[in-house]
Design an enzyme around this catalytic site. Sequence first.
Site, PDB file in Angstrom:
ATOM      1  N   LYS A  94      14.383 -14.013  11.265  1.00 50.57           N
ATOM      2  CA  LYS A  94      13.196 -13.189  11.002  1.00 50.57           C
ATOM      3  C   LYS A  94      12.369 -13.197  12.280  1.00 50.57           C
ATOM      4  CE  LYS A  94      11.152 -11.204   7.329  1.00 50.57           C
ATOM      5  NZ  LYS A  94      11.757 -10.492   6.194  1.00 50.57           N
ATOM      6  N   GLY A 194       1.237  -5.081  -7.144  1.00 57.01           N
ATOM      7  CA  GLY A 194       1.548  -4.515  -5.832  1.00 57.01           C
ATOM      8  C   GLY A 194       2.494  -3.347  -6.007  1.00 57.01           C
ATOM      9  N   GLY A 196       3.451  -0.975  -3.734  1.00 57.09           N
ATOM     10  CA  GLY A 196       3.775  -0.378  -2.432  1.00 57.09           C
ATOM     11  C   GLY A 196       5.146   0.265  -2.515  1.00 57.09           C
ATOM     12  N   ASN A 197       5.880   0.196  -1.414  1.00 55.43           N
ATOM     13  CA  ASN A 197       7.194   0.853  -1.345  1.00 55.43           C
ATOM     14  C   ASN A 197       8.129   0.389  -2.450  1.00 55.43           C
ATOM     15  OD1 ASN A 197       6.792   2.472   0.997  1.00 55.43           O
ATOM     16  ND2 ASN A 197       6.806   0.599   2.201  1.00 55.43           N
ATOM     17  N   VAL A 198       8.221  -0.924  -2.639  1.00 56.41           N
ATOM     18  CA  VAL A 198       9.153  -1.449  -3.647  1.00 56.41           C
ATOM     19  C   VAL A 198       8.544  -1.345  -5.048  1.00 56.41           C
ATOM     20  CG1 VAL A 198      10.500  -3.440  -4.402  1.00 56.41           C
ATOM     21  CG2 VAL A 198      10.115  -3.063  -1.963  1.00 56.41           C
TER      22      VAL A 198
HETATM   23  P1  NAD Z   1       4.263  -2.695   0.890  1.00 53.40           P
HETATM   24  O1  NAD Z   1       3.398  -3.159   2.002  1.00 53.40           O
HETATM   25  O2  NAD Z   1       4.770  -1.290   0.886  1.00 53.40           O
HETATM   26  O3  NAD Z   1       3.531  -2.921  -0.539  1.00 53.40           O
HETATM   27  C1  NAD Z   1       2.751  -4.014  -0.860  1.00 53.40           C
HETATM   28  C2  NAD Z   1       1.665  -3.526  -1.806  1.00 53.40           C
HETATM   29  O4  NAD Z   1       0.958  -4.671  -2.298  1.00 53.40           O
HETATM   30  C3  NAD Z   1       0.633  -2.607  -1.149  1.00 53.40           C
HETATM   31  O5  NAD Z   1       0.450  -1.447  -1.924  1.00 53.40           O
HETATM   32  C4  NAD Z   1      -0.625  -3.471  -1.084  1.00 53.40           C
HETATM   33  O6  NAD Z   1      -1.814  -2.690  -1.207  1.00 53.40           O
HETATM   34  C5  NAD Z   1      -0.422  -4.345  -2.298  1.00 53.40           C
HETATM   35  N1  NAD Z   1      -1.179  -5.605  -2.289  1.00 53.40           N
HETATM   36  C6  NAD Z   1      -1.504  -6.386  -1.238  1.00 53.40           C
HETATM   37  N2  NAD Z   1      -2.202  -7.459  -1.651  1.00 53.40           N
HETATM   38  C7  NAD Z   1      -2.299  -7.349  -3.001  1.00 53.40           C
HETATM   39  C8  NAD Z   1      -2.904  -8.138  -4.009  1.00 53.40           C
HETATM   40  N3  NAD Z   1      -3.533  -9.270  -3.712  1.00 53.40           N
HETATM   41  N4  NAD Z   1      -2.796  -7.722  -5.293  1.00 53.40           N
HETATM   42  C9  NAD Z   1      -2.178  -6.568  -5.623  1.00 53.40           C
HETATM   43  N5  NAD Z   1      -1.597  -5.779  -4.697  1.00 53.40           N
HETATM   44  C10 NAD Z   1      -1.651  -6.165  -3.408  1.00 53.40           C
HETATM   45  O7  NAD Z   1       5.484  -3.740   0.854  1.00 53.40           O
HETATM   46  P2  NAD Z   1       6.891  -3.548   0.144  1.00 53.40           P
HETATM   47  O8  NAD Z   1       7.868  -3.080   1.165  1.00 53.40           O
HETATM   48  O9  NAD Z   1       6.731  -2.809  -1.117  1.00 53.40           O
HETATM   49  O10 NAD Z   1       7.269  -5.078  -0.177  1.00 53.40           O
HETATM   50  C11 NAD Z   1       6.648  -5.767  -1.244  1.00 53.40           C
HETATM   51  C12 NAD Z   1       7.106  -7.229  -1.223  1.00 53.40           C
HETATM   52  O11 NAD Z   1       8.532  -7.279  -1.374  1.00 53.40           O
HETATM   53  C13 NAD Z   1       6.788  -7.964   0.081  1.00 53.40           C
HETATM   54  O12 NAD Z   1       6.490  -9.309  -0.241  1.00 53.40           O
HETATM   55  C14 NAD Z   1       8.098  -7.892   0.856  1.00 53.40           C
HETATM   56  O13 NAD Z   1       8.228  -8.962   1.764  1.00 53.40           O
HETATM   57  C15 NAD Z   1       9.106  -7.983  -0.273  1.00 53.40           C
HETATM   58  N6  NAD Z   1      10.401  -7.377   0.034  1.00 53.40           N
HETATM   59  C16 NAD Z   1      10.478  -6.076   0.408  1.00 53.40           C
HETATM   60  C17 NAD Z   1      11.713  -5.509   0.686  1.00 53.40           C
HETATM   61  C18 NAD Z   1      11.855  -4.058   1.066  1.00 53.40           C
HETATM   62  O14 NAD Z   1      12.976  -3.531   1.062  1.00 53.40           O
HETATM   63  N7  NAD Z   1      10.766  -3.360   1.376  1.00 53.40           N
HETATM   64  C19 NAD Z   1      12.893  -6.297   0.591  1.00 53.40           C
HETATM   65  C20 NAD Z   1      12.777  -7.631   0.179  1.00 53.40           C
HETATM   66  C21 NAD Z   1      11.532  -8.166  -0.083  1.00 53.40           C
END
Ligand code: NAD
Length: 365
Positions: A94, A194, A196-198
């Site tokens: 990482k 949360g 976001g994307n996922v």
């Molecule tokens: P992202 O940044 O698109 O989404 C995160 C969301 O969480 C945002 O909308 C943000 O506003 C919200 N957020 C932040 N703090 C918060 C809180 N205290 N309470 C509620 N919401 C809050 O990230 P993502 O790509 O969706 O990833 C989400 C998680 O999954 C991360 O921890 C990431 O490491 C993990 N992850 C992602 C992937 C991937 O393919 N994107 C793969 C494995 C793990």
Amino acid sequence: MITDIVSPKELKKIAPVFGQLSFDNHEQIVFCNDKDTGLKAIIGIHNTVLGPALGGTRMWKYDTEWDALNDVLRLSRGMTYKSAITGLNLGGGKAVILGDAKTQKTPELMLRFGEFVHSLGGRYITAEDVGMATSDMDLVRTVTPYVTGISEDKGGAGNPSPITAYGVFMGMKAAAKFAYGSDILEDKKVFVQGIGNVGEALVEHLSNEGANVFITDISRERLENVRDKYHATIYEGDNLYGEEMDIYAPCALGATINDDTIDQLKAKIIAGAANNQLAEEQKHGKMLRDKGIVYAPDFLINAGGIINVYAELENYGKQEIIRKTENIYNTTLEILTKAQAKNITTFNAAFEIAQARIDARKNEK
Ligand code: NAD
């Protein structure tokens, strides 16, 4: 420089770098510094027994440099076990770039970072993480082949988040099968923290299945957008942990499962995308088991993203990506069953299988 502020005598009293809390036999840590672009980054290579260390680059405004080091140590270790349990021939790595992605990320900085990645000769392969976009990976690709997660029109597998969400959905269904005897999530009350994307893509799967979905996020705009798209309910309270629910899906930050929250949690299942959900793996894994909460280990069920980027290295297509991601269902069920039979935590049940795969490969060498 640390020697500017402490004497050599005092320096000896500071815990050694290799004694850092999160240091766990990491093979190599690379500190990258470039005065001209302002780049300060740390690349963590935890283990390369199964293959090159692959893991995303996170850009974050850390409070201290030690926080950044701690993060890269924890995240790179997590990648080792994620790839091992998923059956991929990849090690764990990482990178973190210290700074605000919104204001400090420049093309020059990303290119310089790419050159540092290149200097490792393929021992570390980067990808997207928090604070990065597919376009950043495209830029890095111009200076090194050791990058994945590039755009589909440039021959890459594109945004991994929808696949990650699908894998989490599969893991959640397997946990439901284990806990309730059926994997149908219709009418189950699910809190997605949360979106976001996922998280958003997970909400879509859950809504399609007829689950009763509650959403939280720090962004009101996102909440309203996702509510309108998928008929989810915005949670308006201020402590979701104390709410009645069937499933808690952490999809924002890590360490939300801790002393405080476990006490309050009424959920039967925890299954979400966030990395490092357990603040302390052993202690909190055990507390969940004692409370009868079924925990689907994060590094197992959020592996869709790495399956997606691995396709770029192995040249397999969408169908194989989906097949491998769907298999998260079987692996999760197997691990939950094993944990129950051996009376161990689900975290340890998954960890043991991953470690055994690494040890077996090491012995072959
Ligand atoms: P992202 O940044 O698109 O989404 C995160 C969301 O969480 C945002 O909308 C943000 O506003 C919200 N957020 C932040 N703090 C918060 C809180 N205290 N309470 C509620 N919401 C809050 O990230 P993502 O790509 O969706 O990833 C989400 C998680 O999954 C991360 O921890 C990431 O490491 C993990 N992850 C992602 C992937 C991937 O393919 N994107 C793969 C494995 C793990």
